[in-house]
Write an enzyme that holds these catalytic residues in place. Structure first.
Site, PDB file in Angstrom:
ATOM      1  N   ARG A  52       0.849  -1.205   0.000  1.00 34.90           N
ATOM      2  CA  ARG A  52       0.000   0.000   0.000  1.00 34.90           C
ATOM      3  C   ARG A  52       0.881   1.250   0.000  1.00 34.90           C
ATOM      4  O   ARG A  52       0.597   2.240  -0.666  1.00 34.90           O
ATOM      5  CB  ARG A  52      -0.935   0.001   1.213  1.00 34.90           C
ATOM      6  CG  ARG A  52      -2.021  -1.074   1.168  1.00 34.90           C
ATOM      7  CD  ARG A  52      -3.072  -0.872   2.246  1.00 34.90           C
ATOM      8  NE  ARG A  52      -2.593  -1.060   3.603  1.00 34.90           N
ATOM      9  CZ  ARG A  52      -2.592  -2.219   4.265  1.00 34.90           C
ATOM     10  NH1 ARG A  52      -3.071  -3.314   3.686  1.00 34.90           N
ATOM     11  NH2 ARG A  52      -2.131  -2.296   5.503  1.00 34.90           N
ATOM     12  N   LYS A 146     -12.355  14.638   5.526  1.00 37.66           N
ATOM     13  CA  LYS A 146     -13.522  14.070   4.844  1.00 37.66           C
ATOM     14  C   LYS A 146     -14.254  13.125   5.792  1.00 37.66           C
ATOM     15  O   LYS A 146     -13.635  12.473   6.637  1.00 37.66           O
ATOM     16  CB  LYS A 146     -13.067  13.313   3.604  1.00 37.66           C
ATOM     17  CG  LYS A 146     -13.957  12.131   3.251  1.00 37.66           C
ATOM     18  CD  LYS A 146     -13.446  11.283   2.137  1.00 37.66           C
ATOM     19  CE  LYS A 146     -13.954   9.864   2.315  1.00 37.66           C
ATOM     20  NZ  LYS A 146     -13.662   9.000   1.171  1.00 37.66           N
ATOM     21  N   GLU A 187     -19.681  14.596   3.048  1.00 41.07           N
ATOM     22  CA  GLU A 187     -19.988  13.614   2.000  1.00 41.07           C
ATOM     23  C   GLU A 187     -21.196  12.748   2.337  1.00 41.07           C
ATOM     24  O   GLU A 187     -21.070  11.733   3.014  1.00 41.07           O
ATOM     25  CB  GLU A 187     -18.763  12.715   1.740  1.00 41.07           C
ATOM     26  CG  GLU A 187     -19.032  11.664   0.663  1.00 41.07           C
ATOM     27  CD  GLU A 187     -17.822  10.767   0.356  1.00 41.07           C
ATOM     28  OE1 GLU A 187     -16.753  10.939   0.948  1.00 41.07           O
ATOM     29  OE2 GLU A 187     -17.987   9.870  -0.496  1.00 41.07           O
ATOM     30  N   LYS A 229     -19.198  16.952  -0.912  1.00 36.97           N
ATOM     31  CA  LYS A 229     -18.802  15.837  -1.801  1.00 36.97           C
ATOM     32  C   LYS A 229     -20.011  14.942  -2.027  1.00 36.97           C
ATOM     33  O   LYS A 229     -20.239  13.994  -1.280  1.00 36.97           O
ATOM     34  CB  LYS A 229     -17.651  15.052  -1.179  1.00 36.97           C
ATOM     35  CG  LYS A 229     -17.220  13.823  -1.974  1.00 36.97           C
ATOM     36  CD  LYS A 229     -15.859  13.303  -1.543  1.00 36.97           C
ATOM     37  CE  LYS A 229     -15.500  12.021  -2.248  1.00 36.97           C
ATOM     38  NZ  LYS A 229     -14.076  11.650  -2.062  1.00 36.97           N
TER      39      LYS A 229
HETATM   40  P1  13P Z   1     -14.954   7.038  -5.581  1.00 33.58           P
HETATM   41  O1  13P Z   1     -14.578   8.220  -6.424  1.00 33.58           O
HETATM   42  O2  13P Z   1     -14.229   5.772  -5.950  1.00 33.58           O
HETATM   43  O3  13P Z   1     -16.436   6.876  -5.435  1.00 33.58           O
HETATM   44  O4  13P Z   1     -14.418   7.335  -4.118  1.00 33.58           O
HETATM   45  C1  13P Z   1     -14.537   8.609  -3.619  1.00 33.58           C
HETATM   46  C2  13P Z   1     -14.511   8.548  -2.152  1.00 33.58           C
HETATM   47  O5  13P Z   1     -13.598   9.007  -1.534  1.00 33.58           O
HETATM   48  C3  13P Z   1     -15.648   7.928  -1.472  1.00 33.58           C
HETATM   49  O6  13P Z   1     -15.641   8.291  -0.140  1.00 33.58           O
END
Ligand code: 13P
Length: 344
Positions: A52, A146, A187, A229
């Site tokens: 990773r 986030k 988000e 988001k």
């Molecule tokens: P994806 O763009 O693969 O949907 O992932 C964005 C993300 O950070 C989801 O929390």
């Protein structure tokens, strides 16, 4: 005061603005280890901490003879493990990002847990000790964060309970981030699973965003110092009707117009399982639309920035440059899409 900004508010605004400056967006590289298991097993790479680290290290230092990642990527979201890792030369990833002109961000939610009594709906966890975690990450260089909540479309979901509780948790998180100098990326993801059409997704996205902004308001979150988001408004993955990028763009911008205050400086979409090209075309179509858009429309993609890079890498150091070239290509494409200038 309601019209004058404090110093800390001014700082939050300038971070948020930098993240969505024209031509730039966010690289989401904060996948939890269970997600990396899926990504790595797809290319036959063992999901170890070392692998990773090698993989993320090559993403963060992507350059070619002419371009560097920071021309298109303003910020990178990391998880706890990556936040504390260093590259082979012993330089911490935080330093690598800062030296390359990108802002480090941190994923703060700790995954989802069932909301008992609902039809398989979930709530995101992680509020305990959140303020001290924020202050530690700020000291280490994070300037934004986030938190992801998940909502599912079915005949009787999302329920009012799921929308209300997830909105509340997002608002608490956002408030705690701002108290510690971090710009919260909020988000609330409406998943693409299902056979629902575009109209259904639009309605649900509007409802979810309304609950979200009501809660942010109730928690006195400073909207100018936040980013949203959301999912793009698309039909469900197994929907049989097909829609153009323009249809998706119109439905998405309409949903946002109806629910997201103009005080929010930017909206950075997740890709949610769309192909790389699809996500770019949809973002580009939104930025080409002649509709009222008081916010910048940009990206915070994981899969739609990394899919080709992962495939090119295959876990082999001899493929690192090829993988970096793929990441740069998608980043450039999405940077153009933030300005409505992408050409296939
Ligand atoms: P994806 O763009 O693969 O949907 O992932 C964005 C993300 O950070 C989801 O929390």
């Amino acid at each position: 005061s309601y019209t004058q900004y404090t110093d800390s508010q001014t700082q939050l605004m300038s971070i948020a603005k930098a993240i969505v400056s024209p031509g730039k967006g966010v690289l989401a590289a904060d996948e939890i280890n269970a997600t990396m298991e899926k990504r790595f097993s797809g290319i036959g790479v063992e999901n170890t901490e070392e692998n990773r680290k090698i993989y993320r290290g090559l993403l963060f230092s992507a350059t070619n003879s002419q371009h560097s990642l920071s021309e298109y990527i303003s910020g990178v979201i990391l998880n706890h493990e990556t936040f504390h890792q260093s590259n082979e030369d012993g330089v911490s990833f935080i330093d690598v990002l800062q030296k390359n002109g990108m802002i480090p961000g941190i994923k703060l939610d700790q995954g989802v847990t069932p909301l008992v009594g609902t039809n398989d709906e979930v709530i995101a966890e992680g509020l305990d000790r959140l303020s001290s975690r924020c202050s530690e990450y700020y000291k280490l260089g994070a300037r934004f964060a986030k938190w992801r909540c998940v909502l599912k479309i079915s005949e009787n979901t999302p329920s009012e309970l799921a929308m209300k509780e997830n909105a509340n948790v997002l608002a608490r998180y956002a408030s705690i981030c701002q108290q510690n100098g971090l710009v919260p990326i909020v988000e609330p993801e409406v998943l693409r699973d299902g056979d629902h059409d575009l109209e259904k997704n639009q309605k649900v996205t509007e409802q979810v965003l309304s609950y979200t902004y009501k809660a942010l308001m109730e928690h006195h979150v400073f909207l100018e110092g936040t980013l949203l988001k959301p999912n793009m408004v698309t039909a469900g993955q197994s929907c049989t009707k097909s829609y153009t990028a323009k249809d998706v763009a119109k439905a998405t911008v309409t949903a946002l117009q109806r629910t997201v205050p103009a005080a929010v400086p930017g909206i950075v979409f997740l890709s949610g399982g769309q192909s790389e090209e699809e996500a770019t075309l949809n973002l580009n179509a939104m930025n080409q639309l002649e509709m009222v858009k008081p916010w910048r429309l940009s990206f915070s993609f994981a899969r739609a920035l990394q899919a080709s890079a992962l495939k090119a890498w295959q876990g082999k150091s001899c493929n690192a440059t090829a993988a970096q070239a793929e990441l740069l290509k998608r980043s450039y494409a999405n940077g153009m899409a933030t300005q409505g200038k992408y050409e296939e």
